[in-house]
Design an enzyme around this catalytic site. Structure first.
Site, PDB file in Angstrom:
ATOM      1  N   HIS A 155       0.837  -1.221   0.000  1.00  0.00           N
ATOM      2  CA  HIS A 155       0.000   0.000   0.000  1.00  0.00           C
ATOM      3  C   HIS A 155       0.863   1.259   0.000  1.00  0.00           C
ATOM      4  O   HIS A 155       0.430   2.315   0.460  1.00  0.00           O
ATOM      5  CB  HIS A 155      -0.949   0.047   1.206  1.00  0.00           C
ATOM      6  CG  HIS A 155      -1.713  -1.227   1.436  1.00  0.00           C
ATOM      7  ND1 HIS A 155      -2.980  -1.432   0.935  1.00  0.00           N
ATOM      8  CD2 HIS A 155      -1.368  -2.364   2.077  1.00  0.00           C
ATOM      9  CE1 HIS A 155      -3.389  -2.647   1.284  1.00  0.00           C
ATOM     10  NE2 HIS A 155      -2.432  -3.233   1.972  1.00  0.00           N
ATOM     11  N   SER A 276      14.152  21.818 -16.508  1.00  0.00           N
ATOM     12  CA  SER A 276      12.933  22.604 -16.696  1.00  0.00           C
ATOM     13  C   SER A 276      13.285  23.932 -17.349  1.00  0.00           C
ATOM     14  O   SER A 276      14.364  24.490 -17.103  1.00  0.00           O
ATOM     15  CB  SER A 276      12.280  22.846 -15.334  1.00  0.00           C
ATOM     16  OG  SER A 276      11.514  24.032 -15.349  1.00  0.00           O
ATOM     17  N   LYS A 282      15.618  22.179 -11.315  1.00  0.00           N
ATOM     18  CA  LYS A 282      14.964  20.894 -11.575  1.00  0.00           C
ATOM     19  C   LYS A 282      15.813  19.880 -12.334  1.00  0.00           C
ATOM     20  O   LYS A 282      16.583  20.217 -13.215  1.00  0.00           O
ATOM     21  CB  LYS A 282      13.681  21.139 -12.379  1.00  0.00           C
ATOM     22  CG  LYS A 282      12.616  21.884 -11.605  1.00  0.00           C
ATOM     23  CD  LYS A 282      11.766  20.957 -10.784  1.00  0.00           C
ATOM     24  CE  LYS A 282      10.711  20.341 -11.677  1.00  0.00           C
ATOM     25  NZ  LYS A 282       9.957  19.340 -10.969  1.00  0.00           N
ATOM     26  N   GLU A 289       9.263   8.538 -16.854  1.00  0.00           N
ATOM     27  CA  GLU A 289       7.864   8.954 -17.009  1.00  0.00           C
ATOM     28  C   GLU A 289       7.332   8.594 -18.391  1.00  0.00           C
ATOM     29  O   GLU A 289       6.193   8.162 -18.546  1.00  0.00           O
ATOM     30  CB  GLU A 289       7.743  10.465 -16.809  1.00  0.00           C
ATOM     31  CG  GLU A 289       8.049  10.921 -15.389  1.00  0.00           C
ATOM     32  CD  GLU A 289       8.266  12.421 -15.325  1.00  0.00           C
ATOM     33  OE1 GLU A 289       7.285  13.169 -15.468  1.00  0.00           O
ATOM     34  OE2 GLU A 289       9.421  12.850 -15.157  1.00  0.00           O
TER      35      GLU A 289
END
Ligand code: ARG
Length: 486
Positions: A155, A276, A282, A289
């Site tokens: 979980h 970024s 960043k 992804e």
């Protein structure tokens, strides 16, 4: 003039021509088409269906077409619809009307099926090899992290400590099944459809075994209607690819989470991250992804093809032209994902200290306290209750189990003794799970050894069957003529 223009009285409507053409995407199959045609015409010669001088002319013509395509000297035309008719037209331009004899005893229906089998057979082998490299990269990292303890989760809540190597071995196992499935699929791809004709076989005395041996197929479709209607082999590949992408997507999701500042379990190499345009600080795990994101299109391609096929009467229907783009897309998507994940995993930095810290500052040794009480003859259910109370007490006192004094422990059970501190120690906890499939170091070593052992026949299989996919050398024009004249 269309190759099939004889029975028509009008030119094709321009929009129809564009709508029905597949040349914009099936030109990818040009090599397979020429190789298949070369084997076919060599067989026509061998069987005495065409005289050898004409076979030589056609084989040489095909070679010229091949050279021209290779050197970018041709333009594929929508008016010639697909790769098969584009190449046949080029052949006829090259050597004259004798080129029109190539299509003897053949249909585009068995021709396109052959091209797809040849194409997928080759790409599937590349994908199997790439999946194998990724499995190898994971195994190597697992071997390096036999002492790196991390929280195991259920979980996404800390559950029980595990070795990082153990966690990675779960992915090694998934990839093992993926590789097995792809190998099985490869054998169902490596079957010859040529010789099926349009659907019912052909009136010419062809030799399908000869073609199968030239093109290194292990088997031949027995029923010609099936041969030209079958796209199961592509569906199967797309299904195997979907499951493989599911696994890649799951590991990518973990890499995204682990590389976040909140977790800080790993750091991905700069070369495999992007920045970024607005936030200078960043460093984003874009590749992970995107693999996760591209899983969607791979599923889409599977459902797309299943849907195309589900209502088709036998045998060939033009709907089946829709089998190509999805398959090409899935091949490219898998290629990209596997080729990138391997170096990403090889170069990721594992922050062992952070992982260990995460385990020491939590309650993931709670099960072990319950198991400890069980060894003192307390029924597990009762032990669970006692430890639950101890955890609640710790939360209130802002402590962890190992921070409790002997007096505090005794409050929960007088049976707890000094040895509890050893029993709850993180390394003890991990190594106590010394059962088949468990996370104890010796067990993880066994798992690694088992997968290393399985890699040997897997590599052997790749070596053996890789030779079969290199048909170009097998059906080079010279050997085609030579074998045909035998
Ligand atoms: N371009 C077609 C395809 O990809 C080739 C087969 C065409 N056959 C036919 N009977 N129209 O499916």
């Amino acid at each position: 003039m269309k190759l099939w223009g004889g029975r028509f009285t009008k030119p094709t409507n321009q929009l129809v021509e564009e709508y029905t053409a597949s040349i914009s995407f099936d030109q990818k199959l040009w090599r397979q088409d020429i190789v298949g045609s070369s084997a076919h015409v060599a067989m026509l010669g061998k069987c005495g269906i065409l005289p050898m001088d004409e076979v030589s002319l056609i084989l040489n013509g095909l070679k010229k077409v091949k050279d021209k395509i290779e050197h970018g000297q041709v333009t594929f035309l929508v008016s010639h619809e697909d790769i098969h008719m584009n190449i046949e037209k080029m052949l006829i331009e090259e050597i004259g009307p004798v080129g029109g004899k190539l299509h003897t005893g053949r249909s585009r229906n068995d021709q396109v099926a052959l091209d797809m089998h040849l194409y997928l057979r080759e790409k599937l082998m590349e994908i199997i090899q790439l999946a194998y490299y990724l499995q190898d990269a994971l195994l190597e990292q697992a071997e390096k992290h036999l002492d790196t303890v991390m929280p195991g989760y259920t979980h996404l809540q800390r559950a029980q400590p595990v070795l990082f190597g153990y966690h990675l071995m779960a992915y090694v196992s998934m990839l093992g099944r993926d590789i097995e499935r792809l190998q099985q699929c490869w054998h169902r791809v490596n079957i010859l459809p040529l010789g099926a004709g349009a659907l019912a076989g052909t009136t010419f005395p062809i030799d399908r075994e000869f073609v199968a041996s030239m093109l290194q197929f292990d088997d031949i479709y027995l029923n010609s209607m099936d041969a030209v209607s079958d796209r199961d082999f592509i569906v199967e590949f797309l299904a195997d690819a979907s499951l493989l992408m599911t696994h890649l997507s799951r590991i990518c999701e973990e890499m995204v989470i682990w590389s976040s500042q909140e977790f800080s379990f790993i750091e991905l190499d700069d070369a495999f991250c992007t920045g970024s345009s607005i936030m200078p600080q960043k460093k984003n795990p874009d590749v992970a992804e995107l693999v996760r994101g591209k899983t969607g299109r791979v599923y889409g391609n599977l459902v797309g093809l299943l849907t195309v096929l589900k209502g088709l009467p036998l045998a060939y229907n033009k709907d089946m032209q829709e089998d190509k783009e999805g398959m090409f897309d899935t091949v490219a998507t898998l290629h990209g994902a596997l080729a990138l994940l391997t170096p990403m995993i090889q170069t990721m930095q594992v922050k062992s200290d952070r992982m260990r810290e995460a385990v020491t500052k939590d309650f993931s040794n709670a099960t072990d306290l319950a198991d400890y009480l069980v060894t003192k003859n307390i029924p597990f259910r009762q032990a669970h209750e006692i430890v639950g109370k101890a955890v609640l007490y710790c939360i209130e006192q802002q402590k962890y189990l190992l921070d409790l004094s002997m007096e505090e422990f005794k409050e929960f059970s007088p049976l707890i003794e000094e040895d509890v501190y050893h029993a709850l120690d993180i390394d003890t906890v991990v190594n106590a799970r010394n059962v088949l499939g468990g996370t104890a170091r010796v067990q993880v070593e066994k798992q690694i050894a088992a997968y290393r052992e399985r890699q040997v026949p897997s590599q052997e299989w790749i070596k053996q069957n890789s030779q079969k996919v290199m048909v170009e050398s097998l059906v080079d024009i010279g050997s085609g003529v030579k074998r045909a004249s035998l």
